[in-house]
Write a protein that holds these residues in place. Structure first.
Motif, PDB file in Angstrom:
ATOM      1  N   ALA A   1     -10.917 -19.086  -2.510  1.00 26.49           N
ATOM      2  CA  ALA A   1      -9.590 -19.416  -3.030  1.00 26.49           C
ATOM      3  C   ALA A   1      -8.764 -20.143  -1.977  1.00 26.49           C
ATOM      4  O   ALA A   1      -8.004 -21.061  -2.288  1.00 26.49           O
TER       5      ALA A   1
ATOM      6  N   LEU B   1     -13.703 -16.414  -5.101  1.00 32.59           N
ATOM      7  CA  LEU B   1     -12.325 -16.604  -5.549  1.00 32.59           C
ATOM      8  C   LEU B   1     -11.629 -15.291  -5.884  1.00 32.59           C
ATOM      9  O   LEU B   1     -10.425 -15.272  -6.112  1.00 32.59           O
TER      10      LEU B   1
ATOM     11  N   LYS C   1      -9.874 -23.163 -10.986  1.00 35.29           N
ATOM     12  CA  LYS C   1      -9.027 -22.041 -10.600  1.00 35.29           C
ATOM     13  C   LYS C   1      -9.218 -20.887 -11.574  1.00 35.29           C
ATOM     14  O   LYS C   1      -9.462 -21.100 -12.760  1.00 35.29           O
TER      15      LYS C   1
END
Length: 291
Positions: free
Chosen positions: A181, A250, A194
Motif C-alpha cells: 500500500a 495491501l 486500490k
C-alpha cells in the motif's frame, strides 16, 4: 553484498513519522507523543493519553525508491513472479522480546541493513534466524529496547519498526512497490488496484477466557495504522494487553488481546468497539472534531 544503511540520506530516510524520527536522537520516553503499552506489563497498560491521536497521514518522509533493483544480500531471476511481502510484529510468542518476521518469497538475504536501521531506532536485535517453507524464506528477529533490555511496548515505536522494515523493502527491493500500500506514495510503482476500504474492513471480537477477549481487525494498510488502532481502542477505556500486527501486501491484519477493567468485553461493549473502529477505518481522513 552489503548495502548502505537506509538511514544514510539526509538523516531522514527511515520513512517514519516525525515523532518517530525523534527516537533516533533521544530515548523514546522523552520523545513519544502518546505513552502506551502494547505488551505484558500490567503496570503500563492504561497510560495512553486518550485524546491525543496520531494523524493517519504520517509517513510522508519515506523517500522514493530508486528504480534499479538492488537486492539486500538476496538474489532472484527478473522473470520470477513478484511474491506478496509480509511483515509480522508479534507481541505474543515471546514474553521478553518483540518478534519481527519478514517474508518476501525467497528474495531476502541476511537483511544486515534492516538490522542496522532497527538498531538506529534504539533497539537491540538479540536473536535472528531464518527458516524455509512453501511460502518462502522467513527472516525472524527478536528485538528489545536498548535502554531497558525488554520488549517494545510503545505503539509508536512498533509502528516505526514496521515502517522502517517496509521502507527498506522499497529501497532494496523496488519490485515490492506494486505489492505494498505504501508503494503508492513512496515506491517506484504504485499498486495496480486500490482496495475498497468498505470491503477490506473486517472486525470481529472473540471469546478468549474470562479475563480478556480477542479483537481481530483487517483493513487496508496505511502509515500510522497500528498507532491509530490502539488509540481508538483505549479511547473507550479498553486495555490492549498484547497482540500481533501483520502487513500482508495491501492489507493490515491485527489481533489484540483486550479487556475492560480486567474482564472480558461484554457484548454491548463489543458492539461499541466494533462500531468505533469501523467508523474510523472507513473514513481515514475524518477529523477528530467530527467524532
Amino acid at each position: 553484498m552489503q548495502m548502505a544503511v537506509a538511514m544514510a540520506s539526509s538523516g531522514c530516510g527511515l520513512g517514519i513519522c516525525a515523532c518517530s524520527r525523534a527516537l533516533e536522537r533521544k530515548p523514546l520516553a522523552a520523545a513519544s507523543v502518546c505513552r502506551s503499552s502494547f505488551g505484558f506489563d500490567p503496570l503500563l497498560r492504561f497510560c495512553i493519553f486518550p485524546r491525543t491521536r496520531l494523524s493517519s497521514t504520517v509517513g510522508t518522509l519515506i523517500p522514493k525508491a530508486t528504480s534499479p533493483t538492488v537486492v539486500e544480500d538476496g538474489s532472484y531471476q527478473e522473470t520470477d513472479a513478484v511474491p506478496t511481502p509480509k511483515v509480522i510484529i508479534d507481541q505474543d510468542s515471546n514474553p521478553d522480546a518483540t518478534v519481527v518476521e519478514i517474508t518476501f518469497g525467497d528474495r531476502l538475504g541476511a537483511l544486515l541493513d534492516t538490522m542496522n536501521a532497527l538498531k538506529n531506532l534504539g533497539l537491540n536485535v538479540v536473536k535472528a534466524n531464518v527458516y524455509l517453507d512453501s511460502s518462502g524464506k522467513h527472516n525472524k528477529f527478536a528485538i528489545t529496547k536498548a535502554t531497558t533490555g525488554r520488549k517494545v511496548e510503545d505503539p509508536e515505536l512498533l509502528e516505526a519498526i514496521r515502517l522502517t522494515i517496509i521502507n527498506n523493502l522499497l529501497q532494496y527491493h523496488p519490485e515490492s512497490s506494486a505489492q505494498l500500500a505504501m508503494g503508492e506514495a513512496f515506491g517506484v510503482e504504485p499498486p495496480p488496484q486500490k482496495l475498497d476500504v468498505d470491503i477490506a474492513t473486517r472486525i470481529k471480537v472473540y471469546e478468549d477466557g474470562p479475563e480478556r477477549s480477542l479483537l481481530y481487525v483487517e483493513s487496508a494498510d496505511r502509515p500510522g495504522l497500528l498507532v491509530d488502532l490502539v488509540m481508538i481502542i483505549t479511547d473507550i477505556n479498553i486495555a490492549v494487553e498484547s497482540g500481533e500486527f501483520d502487513t500482508e501486501g495491501l492489507l493490515a491484519k491485527a489481533k489484540f488481546h483486550v479487556s475492560y477493567k480486567g474482564k472480558a468485553i461484554i457484548k454491548p461493549l463489543q458492539q461499541v468497539l466494533a462500531n468505533s473502529l469501523r467508523y474510523f477505518l472507513r473514513r481515514p481522513t475524518t477529523e477528530d472534531a467530527s467524532f
